[in-house]
Design an enzyme around this catalytic site. Structure first.
Site, PDB file in Angstrom:
ATOM      1  N   HIS A  14       0.939  -1.442   0.002  1.00  0.00           N
ATOM      2  CA  HIS A  14       0.248   0.102  -0.035  1.00  0.00           C
ATOM      3  C   HIS A  14       0.883   1.309  -0.098  1.00  0.00           C
ATOM      4  CE1 HIS A  14       1.131   0.761   4.046  1.00  0.00           C
ATOM      5  NE2 HIS A  14       0.966  -0.473   4.382  1.00  0.00           N
ATOM      6  N   GLU A  87      -2.062  -6.986   7.584  1.00  0.00           N
ATOM      7  CA  GLU A  87      -0.843  -6.800   8.126  1.00  0.00           C
ATOM      8  C   GLU A  87      -0.704  -7.979   9.712  1.00  0.00           C
ATOM      9  OE1 GLU A  87       2.435  -6.874   8.229  1.00  0.00           O
ATOM     10  OE2 GLU A  87       2.587  -4.594   7.644  1.00  0.00           O
TER      11      GLU A  87
END
Length: 217
Positions: A14, A87
């Protein structure tokens, strides 16, 4: 029918968030892209707009979905969301600056930095994962998407830790070895999956993030 064509995976981290910029640990906390991250997502999307993807999938955290949506808008792809691509959950470390973690949780911080892959993290808003639990989760997710789409081309937008795990899996690196490779925001990282195994093609492409010289002409 046996498909001998390898499955292509373009794995993308990202774009930048304010917390990335100030070295504050995000984990499962949901932080949006900052202005620079939005610029990176647009630049990334423009650089991949002419590539063919059969599937576009993203972690369910906003910093990944916002990056993926920019790519989806450029390629006309629908976006699939998979929470297994999140994550790592860092438990009580989440929301703290790296410097504060060292001060507040010296023992756990030392185990983390020392690559103890089974070390438990202090409890927080979310239950922490050991590195091994995290590695098993994300490699299973990525290989699962590849297995479901044999011979196709996938774009997967996720997080630094996810990229680290897939890199380790492709190069068969021990989980205990230090991370001596960079994991960059909005980077393009290419893999193939052949016979259920990941292979690295290229790592850390970021040329697309340089501001174009002709921007103001």
């Amino acid at each position: 029918m046996h498909n001998d064509t390898p499955t292509r995976i373009v794995l993308i981290r990202h774009g930048e968030t304010a917390w990335n910029a100030e070295r504050r640990l995000q984990g499962h906390l949901d932080i949006d892209l900052n202005e620079e991250g939005q610029r990176q997502a647009r630049a990334l999307a423009a650089s991949l707009a002419d590539e063919h993807f059969d599937v576009l999938v993203s972690s369910d955290l906003a910093r990944a979905t916002e990056t993926a949506k920019a790519l989806g808008d450029a390629t006309g792809q629908p976006l699939y969301i998979d929470g297994r691509l999140r994550e790592r959950c860092y438990g009580g470390f989440e929301g703290l600056l790296y410097a504060d973690i060292a001060e507040r949780f010296p023992k756990e911080f030392a185990a983390w930095q020392g690559r103890d892959v089974d070390a438990q993290l202090p409890p927080g808003k979310n239950r922490g994962e050991t590195f091994r639990e995290f590695y098993d989760r994300v490699t299973g997710a990525v290989l699962g998407w590849a297995a479901d789409n044999p011979g196709k081309s996938l774009a997967i937008v996720a997080h630094g830790g996810v990229l680290e795990c897939i890199y380790r899996a492709a190069l068969d690196l021990s989980l205990e070895t230090p991370r001596d490779f960079k994991v960059l925001n909005a980077s393009i990282n290419r893999f193939v999956v052949r016979d259920g195994k990941l292979e690295l093609v290229s790592w850390g492409e970021v040329a697309h993030l340089q501001p174009a010289v002709l921007d103001d002409i």
